[in-house]
Scaffold this active site. Structure first.
Site, PDB file in Angstrom:
ATOM      1  N   GLU A  18      24.773  46.951  74.973  1.00 53.04           N
ATOM      2  CA  GLU A  18      24.075  46.063  74.052  1.00 53.04           C
ATOM      3  C   GLU A  18      22.905  45.377  74.751  1.00 53.04           C
ATOM      4  O   GLU A  18      21.946  44.967  74.131  1.00 53.04           O
ATOM      5  CB  GLU A  18      25.081  45.033  73.510  1.00 53.04           C
ATOM      6  CG  GLU A  18      24.520  43.893  72.702  1.00 53.04           C
ATOM      7  CD  GLU A  18      23.846  44.313  71.399  1.00 53.04           C
ATOM      8  OE1 GLU A  18      24.014  45.466  70.974  1.00 53.04           O
ATOM      9  OE2 GLU A  18      23.128  43.471  70.828  1.00 53.04           O
ATOM     10  N   HIS A  58      16.562  47.565  63.350  1.00 50.27           N
ATOM     11  CA  HIS A  58      17.334  46.629  62.530  1.00 50.27           C
ATOM     12  C   HIS A  58      17.329  45.225  63.105  1.00 50.27           C
ATOM     13  O   HIS A  58      16.873  44.994  64.231  1.00 50.27           O
ATOM     14  CB  HIS A  58      18.764  47.136  62.333  1.00 50.27           C
ATOM     15  CG  HIS A  58      19.499  47.418  63.609  1.00 50.27           C
ATOM     16  ND1 HIS A  58      19.327  48.583  64.321  1.00 50.27           N
ATOM     17  CD2 HIS A  58      20.400  46.691  64.315  1.00 50.27           C
ATOM     18  CE1 HIS A  58      20.096  48.567  65.392  1.00 50.27           C
ATOM     19  NE2 HIS A  58      20.752  47.418  65.423  1.00 50.27           N
ATOM     20  N   HIS A 117      18.396  51.114  68.980  1.00 51.01           N
ATOM     21  CA  HIS A 117      19.174  51.698  70.067  1.00 51.01           C
ATOM     22  C   HIS A 117      18.772  53.158  70.176  1.00 51.01           C
ATOM     23  O   HIS A 117      18.978  53.929  69.256  1.00 51.01           O
ATOM     24  CB  HIS A 117      20.672  51.577  69.795  1.00 51.01           C
ATOM     25  CG  HIS A 117      21.078  50.182  69.401  1.00 51.01           C
ATOM     26  ND1 HIS A 117      21.031  49.128  70.281  1.00 51.01           N
ATOM     27  CD2 HIS A 117      21.472  49.662  68.221  1.00 51.01           C
ATOM     28  CE1 HIS A 117      21.410  48.025  69.657  1.00 51.01           C
ATOM     29  NE2 HIS A 117      21.674  48.316  68.406  1.00 51.01           N
ATOM     30  N   ARG A 128      19.667  37.919  65.700  1.00 51.59           N
ATOM     31  CA  ARG A 128      19.694  39.011  66.692  1.00 51.59           C
ATOM     32  C   ARG A 128      18.451  39.800  66.366  1.00 51.59           C
ATOM     33  O   ARG A 128      18.370  40.461  65.355  1.00 51.59           O
ATOM     34  CB  ARG A 128      20.976  39.830  66.521  1.00 51.59           C
ATOM     35  CG  ARG A 128      21.023  41.150  67.298  1.00 51.59           C
ATOM     36  CD  ARG A 128      21.126  40.912  68.808  1.00 51.59           C
ATOM     37  NE  ARG A 128      21.143  42.190  69.534  1.00 51.59           N
ATOM     38  CZ  ARG A 128      20.053  42.738  70.079  1.00 51.59           C
ATOM     39  NH1 ARG A 128      18.867  42.147  69.985  1.00 51.59           N
ATOM     40  NH2 ARG A 128      20.140  43.885  70.712  1.00 51.59           N
ATOM     41  N   GLU A 130      24.993  52.442  65.434  1.00 52.66           N
ATOM     42  CA  GLU A 130      25.722  51.170  65.444  1.00 52.66           C
ATOM     43  C   GLU A 130      26.579  51.041  64.195  1.00 52.66           C
ATOM     44  O   GLU A 130      26.083  51.128  63.074  1.00 52.66           O
ATOM     45  CB  GLU A 130      24.717  50.009  65.511  1.00 52.66           C
ATOM     46  CG  GLU A 130      25.352  48.636  65.339  1.00 52.66           C
ATOM     47  CD  GLU A 130      24.341  47.513  65.529  1.00 52.66           C
ATOM     48  OE1 GLU A 130      23.520  47.593  66.458  1.00 52.66           O
ATOM     49  OE2 GLU A 130      24.361  46.558  64.723  1.00 52.66           O
ATOM     50  N   HIS A 182      15.331  45.199  66.746  1.00 50.91           N
ATOM     51  CA  HIS A 182      15.579  46.091  67.876  1.00 50.91           C
ATOM     52  C   HIS A 182      16.073  47.431  67.372  1.00 50.91           C
ATOM     53  O   HIS A 182      16.412  47.575  66.202  1.00 50.91           O
ATOM     54  CB  HIS A 182      16.619  45.470  68.823  1.00 50.91           C
ATOM     55  CG  HIS A 182      17.987  45.373  68.216  1.00 50.91           C
ATOM     56  ND1 HIS A 182      18.341  44.378  67.329  1.00 50.91           N
ATOM     57  CD2 HIS A 182      19.090  46.163  68.332  1.00 50.91           C
ATOM     58  CE1 HIS A 182      19.597  44.542  66.955  1.00 50.91           C
ATOM     59  NE2 HIS A 182      20.078  45.618  67.532  1.00 50.91           N
TER      60      HIS A 182
HETATM   61 MN    MN Z   1      21.927  46.670  67.101  1.00 48.47          MN
END
Ligand code: MN
Ligand code: MN
Length: 389
Positions: free
Chosen positions: A168, A145, A101, A96, A106, A99
């Site tokens: 998300e 992260h 937010h 993943r 989170e 990125h």
């Molecule tokens: Mn995240």
């Protein structure tokens, strides 16, 4: 995937949509109308309590060769304005990507498998950590992260975000940013020639395949990088739980996990036949994810309104802030659920403690029942009651 503009406008909507705003403008229809009883005209009967249940695992919002993600935001579950959730799966090695937010912190709980994370903080410190079943993480809003599935087997974890409007699919991804930066700027900042830049992804990767990592942690690129002094990891299942007659409860507040400034997390295990007794939370909504087993939850919303729904593995449940509720375990196997409150501390008022905090004569007068019956009422919370013998 939602673009950034849509995401931002969703957030502006979120800011504008305080509880007060809901009462006045009722932009959400049923969800808003049902939250309005305290402010409604006295003669007006408030709307019935809408469904407080959402089957997050019955959806597939994103699926790729390396993993999948299902989410519950206000779009899917409009009652939860303050908390959104994602059930994510990563294959061994899957990444993943890097990125952040912009508008939500989170939290995560590892259900199955193992994940490695990296995180960078505004003070320049970085951390790399590994998580197994029962472990949780917390990344403050805006901290960059990455997650990687470690194998063997798929990693499955629940993500919680402290903003119901968070999606998300509206995150700030490194590939998205680089792909949408003029090449001359990107070349200069990344210190690579145009020919190298041309090999970077042309759009957001989101979740992509990667090599299963070696068991030995790699050195961070910046070797002198200071290790984060604010741990992002808390091993919830390794905590000594609170033990009640009918079950146990693990709870982590900011007191135990200093970086977790916007959430309190709970894992509750109800034995067969147990009853989580009548109580309410003055400070926050309660957002639930059922890990296993079944239960029936009943919520009380004043004006004679109650709502009872059954929940099972993979369901999301919700109790609005201040609403009374209890949970009845169903079935022969224990029922396990994760609970999030958007608050660094935990608050609860149990019916039992309330009854204990009043003189007998007043309760006798309030209920119109004799003193000897009042003497039998509980005086102190018991949390989770055992099966009725
Ligand atoms: Mn995240
Ligand atoms: Mn509760």
């Amino acid at each position: 995937m939602y673009d950034t503009i849509l995401y931002m406008s969703e957030d502006k909507k979120a800011n504008a949509m305080s509880r007060r705003g809901l009462f006045q403008a009722a932009p959400l229809g049923a969800a808003a109308a049902f939250l309005a009883p305290q402010h409604a005209q006295a003669q007006e009967q408030p709307a019935a309590i809408p469904s407080l249940k959402f089957d997050i695992e019955a959806q597939t919002h994103w699926k790729g060769e390396a993993g999948s993600a299902n989410e519950a935001t206000v779009a899917e579950f409009p009652i939860s304005q303050n908390i959104a959730g994602v059930s994510m799966r990563l294959k061994p090695g899957a990444i993943r990507e890097l990125h952040w937010h912009a508008l939500a912190a989170e939290w995560a709980y590892m259900i199955e498998g193992r994940v490695r994370t990296t995180v960078v903080m505004p003070n320049g410190q970085s951390a790399i950590d590994e998580f197994g079943p029962g472990d949780t993480w917390y990344f403050p809003r805006g901290h960059g992260h990455l997650l990687q599935g470690l194998g063997p087997g798929e990693a499955h974890f629940l993500l919680g975000f402290d903003n119901g409007h968070f999606s998300e699919f509206g995150t700030f991804s490194i590939t998205d940013w680089i792909a949408n930066t003029p090449p001359e700027i990107a070349s200069r900042v990344l210190n690579v020639p145009a020919s190298t830049l041309a090999k970077f992804p042309k759009k957001e990767v989101y979740i992509g395949p990667g090599p299963v990592p070696t068991t030995i942690l790699e050195e961070l690129r910046l070797r002198e990088s200071q290790t984060s002094q604010f741990a992002h990891k808390y091993r919830l299942d390794m905590q000594t739980p609170r033990v009640f007659e009918g079950g146990i409860e693990y709870m982590v507040t900011q007191k135990d996990f200093p970086i977790q400034t916007t959430f309190t997390a709970v894992k509750m295990i109800l034995k067969p036949g147990a009853l989580r007794e009548m109580h309410w939370h003055p400070h926050a909504d309660e957002w639930q994810y059922f890990l296993s087993g079944q239960a029936s939850m009943t919520v009380f919303g004043s004006h004679g309104r109650t709502r009872t729904e059954e929940y099972r593995k993979g369901n999301v449940g919700f109790v609005p802030q201040g609403y009374g509720h209890y949970i009845e375990q169903i079935g022969d196997q224990p029922t396990e659920l994760l609970i999030l409150f958007k608050s660094p501390e935990y608050q609860e008022i149990s019916l039992a403690n309330w009854l204990g905090g009043n003189p007998s004569s007043l309760l006798s007068a309030n209920f119109g029942i004799p003193q000897d019956a009042i003497d039998k009422l509980p005086k102190k919370e018991r949390g989770i009651l055992a099966r009725k013998s």
